[in-house]
Design an enzyme around this catalytic site. Structure first.
Site, mmCIF file in Angstrom:
data_model
loop_
_atom_site.group_PDB
_atom_site.id
_atom_site.type_symbol
_atom_site.label_atom_id
_atom_site.label_comp_id
_atom_site.label_asym_id
_atom_site.label_seq_id
_atom_site.Cartn_x
_atom_site.Cartn_y
_atom_site.Cartn_z
ATOM 1 N NE ARG A 40 45.151 31.953 40.530
ATOM 2 C CZ ARG A 40 44.079 32.852 40.489
ATOM 3 N NH1 ARG A 40 43.831 33.429 41.803
ATOM 4 N NH2 ARG A 40 43.482 33.453 39.488
ATOM 5 C CG ASP A 297 44.970 39.025 37.076
ATOM 6 O OD1 ASP A 297 44.394 39.377 37.888
ATOM 7 O OD2 ASP A 297 44.320 38.266 36.202
ATOM 8 C CB SER A 383 35.241 38.017 43.613
ATOM 9 O OG SER A 383 35.138 37.501 42.072
ATOM 10 C CE LYS A 394 38.382 38.582 38.006
ATOM 11 N NZ LYS A 394 38.348 37.283 38.104
ATOM 12 N NE ARG A 514 36.429 32.978 47.730
ATOM 13 C CZ ARG A 514 37.694 33.527 48.177
ATOM 14 N NH1 ARG A 514 37.885 34.264 49.259
ATOM 15 N NH2 ARG A 514 38.826 33.281 47.391
#
Ligand code: VG1
Ligand code: CO
Length: 561
Positions: A40, A297, A383, A394, A514
């Site tokens: 990315r 997505d 998440s 997923k 995080r």
């Protein structure tokens, strides 16, 4: 695999027949290391000459497809999707592929791509997406390779791709005009057939085979109101086909369902912060009974009831506990898996069901082996990711349909189902605090400081908590024995409460820290508490242990989920 706008067997030529393979000299970029989910970068990085081509050639070189192999290509429709697909098609033709299946308009949600790879037993697939990251000319773009099982390439493949990208000196592509992607059908470029397919049909059929569409249709016809927010991202056409056409929901049940290259300037991440338009509707007057959203997505999901939010960790546990109510999972589950930072709510259900529960590093690629080996059926991440062995990604809409199927059978609200779950199992109070775009050095400093304190932490009393153990999570894959280290710092207290610190592997600016917080509360009288209130003491301890403010200057998280 024929289009619906032509006679079977007819293959359209893409302009002149052109089979000249060009070999282009290039030099390596040194930043093509795939992260949690593919490579990315900002769009301008991908637009640099040879940047995308280098990475795609590194993929092809590392997987060495047999001549004539079939590849799936599609993306979430974000800015640069179409240009990237044309480049990949010309490169696939020059690298010996015999056929590429492309979603019409270049569109395939991540779960749909996984479905198509599996259904047509292709060699693999390339998915173009930066998922929940914003898009547009200054937004993010991404690319990822999925293997024949339909899942994200495991680390040994992504590492091989990275190694090749560091020494690449040339790539191959054919000299051919662009392929028209807007009509389904078969087209020839070079010696390769490009089959432009309906991006929705195969996926929607799979959903219909797993859930009781009749029961959901009856629920909706009986006045149960839903609102699905596609956030101007890829799931729009999927939601329209499934909710409106197949389930008979009224038109106002869906919103933001036309995919836009910049997601309408939004941040296509389905959480309470970025999906605020939907949240305001579900917490407003005359709210619908059920709300849901998915990401860029289409693989993430957020589940809302009327004025009620279900944490993704609880959602995984509730789906696990109620799976037998749906046709697709009526025979029960082989096991369940969750990423390490995900709460242990699912573990409690697994224990009661007598099925195994696995704890993996963050990222869907770690679930693939467990599903392939038949060890688990459901998987989830905190998440906003839930899925099952029906594919190897997923799956946002799958989770929404799973919930609707449960609601249709139990005839209870989302809130009642969740509260009854807590009453039975206790509540794993959970929250994640994200600190985005921290200077990389400061973020690394926080992680190093925490690791340096491992020696002295165990046994320390911090307020009402006592540290039991702390470590940097590492995972040995029970199927192939591969080891993944450095997957997040865990500080576990004697009562099972936890604080986890992890650096994101999907961000494109500085570092994102995080902090995951979890406390178990068996007391029903406390279950109405807001998570931030219930976790206040742990939040304070996390700040103190990490020296966050001193090291980063950040007082407040960028996003709380
Ligand atoms: C994040 C999530 C992780 C998820 C990954 C890809 O990764 O935390 O659970 O698998 O995004 O999701 P990280 O490294 O930034 O924490 V998706 O929907 O963006 O492909
Ligand atoms: Co995603």
């Amino acid at each position: 695999m024929t289009g619906n706008n032509k006679q079977p067997g007819e293959v359209k030529m893409s302009g002149e027949i052109a089979t000249t393979i060009q070999t282009i000299a290039t030099t390596p970029f040194n930043d093509q290391k795939p992260g949690t989910s593919g490579l990315r970068k900002r769009v301008p990085a991908f637009q640099q000459a040879h940047y995308l081509e280098n990475f795609v050639q590194a993929i092809f070189d590392s997987i060495s497809p047999p001549p004539g192999a079939t590849l799936v290509v599609g993306g979430d429709g974000r800015y640069y999707n179409r240009e990237a697909i044309q480049i990949i098609l010309k490169m696939a033709a020059a690298n010996g592929f015999g056929r590429v299946l492309v979603g019409q308009g270049g569109i395939l949600s991540t779960p749909a791509a996984s479905c198509v790879i599996r259904k047509y037993a292709t060699y693999g697939g390339i998915i173009l997406s930066a998922s929940h990251n914003p898009g547009g000319p200054d937004g993010d773009f991404g690319i990822k390779y999925n293997t024949a099982n339909g899942g994200p390439a495991p680390e040994k493949i992504t590492e091989a791709i990275f190694e090749l990208s560091k020494t690449i000196s040339q790539y191959r592509l054919i000299d051919a005009p662009d392929v028209a992607l807007d009509a389904t059908g078969d087209y020839l470029i070079g010696n390769m057939i490009v089959s432009v397919i309906d991006p929705v049909a195969d996926y929607a059929e799979l959903m219909e085979s797993l859930f009781d569409f009749g029961a959901i249709r009856a629920l909706l016809a009986g006045g149960f109101r839903i609102k699905f927010d596609a956030m101007h991202a890829v799931n729009g056409p999927y939601a329209r086909d499934i909710f409106i056409n197949r389930l008979g929901a009224p038109e106002d049940s869906i919103m933001n369902c036309v995919p836009l290259p910049d997601f309408g300037n939004g941040h296509p991440d389905p959480n309470l912060t970025y999906a605020h338009e939907l949240v305001e509707i579900l917490y407003g007057e005359n709210a619908p009974d059920f709300g849901a959203a998915s990401d860029g997505d289409g693989d993430r999901n957020m589940i809302l009831g009327k004025g009620f939010f279900v944490t993704p960790s609880d959602s995984l546990a509730i789906l696990t506990a109620n799976a037998k109510l749906t046709p697709g999972y009526s025979a029960g589950l082989a096991g369940v898996a969750r990423s390490m930072p995900t709460s242990a709510a699912a573990d409690r259900v697994a224990k009661e069901l007598g099925i195994p529960c696995y704890e993996t590093p963050t990222g869907w690629k770690f679930f693939g082996n467990l599903m392939d080996a038949g060890k688990v059926t459901l998987c989830g991440e905190e998440s906003f990711g839930t899925g099952s062995s029906h594919i190897r990604e997923k799956d946002g809409l799958w989770a929404v349909l799973f919930w609707l199927n449960i609601v249709a059978v139990r005839k209870q609200s989302v809130e009642t189902i969740t509260r009854e779950h807590w009453a039975h199992y206790g509540r794993n109070v959970y929250s994640r605090h994200d600190f985005e775009a921290i200077p990389t050095e400061a973020a690394n400093g926080v992680m190093k400081h925490l690791k340096d304190s491992f020696a002295t932490l165990p046994g320390q009393k911090l307020g009402s908590y006592t540290v039991d153990v702390c470590d940097d999570f590492s995972y040995t894959d029970p199927v192939d024995g591969s080891i993944s280290t450095g997957q997040g710092i865990r500080i576990i207290f004697t009562d099972g409460s936890r604080i986890v610190f992890r650096l994101s592997g999907t961000g494109t600016e500085g570092a994102t820290l995080r902090i995951y917080l979890e406390a178990y509360d068996p007391v029903i009288a406390n279950h109405h508490l807001d998570a931030q209130v219930a976790l206040a003491e742990l939040i304070g301890i996390a700040g103190q242990l990490s020296e966050l403010v001193a090291r980063t200057g950040r007082e407040q998280p960028t996003v709380i989920t």
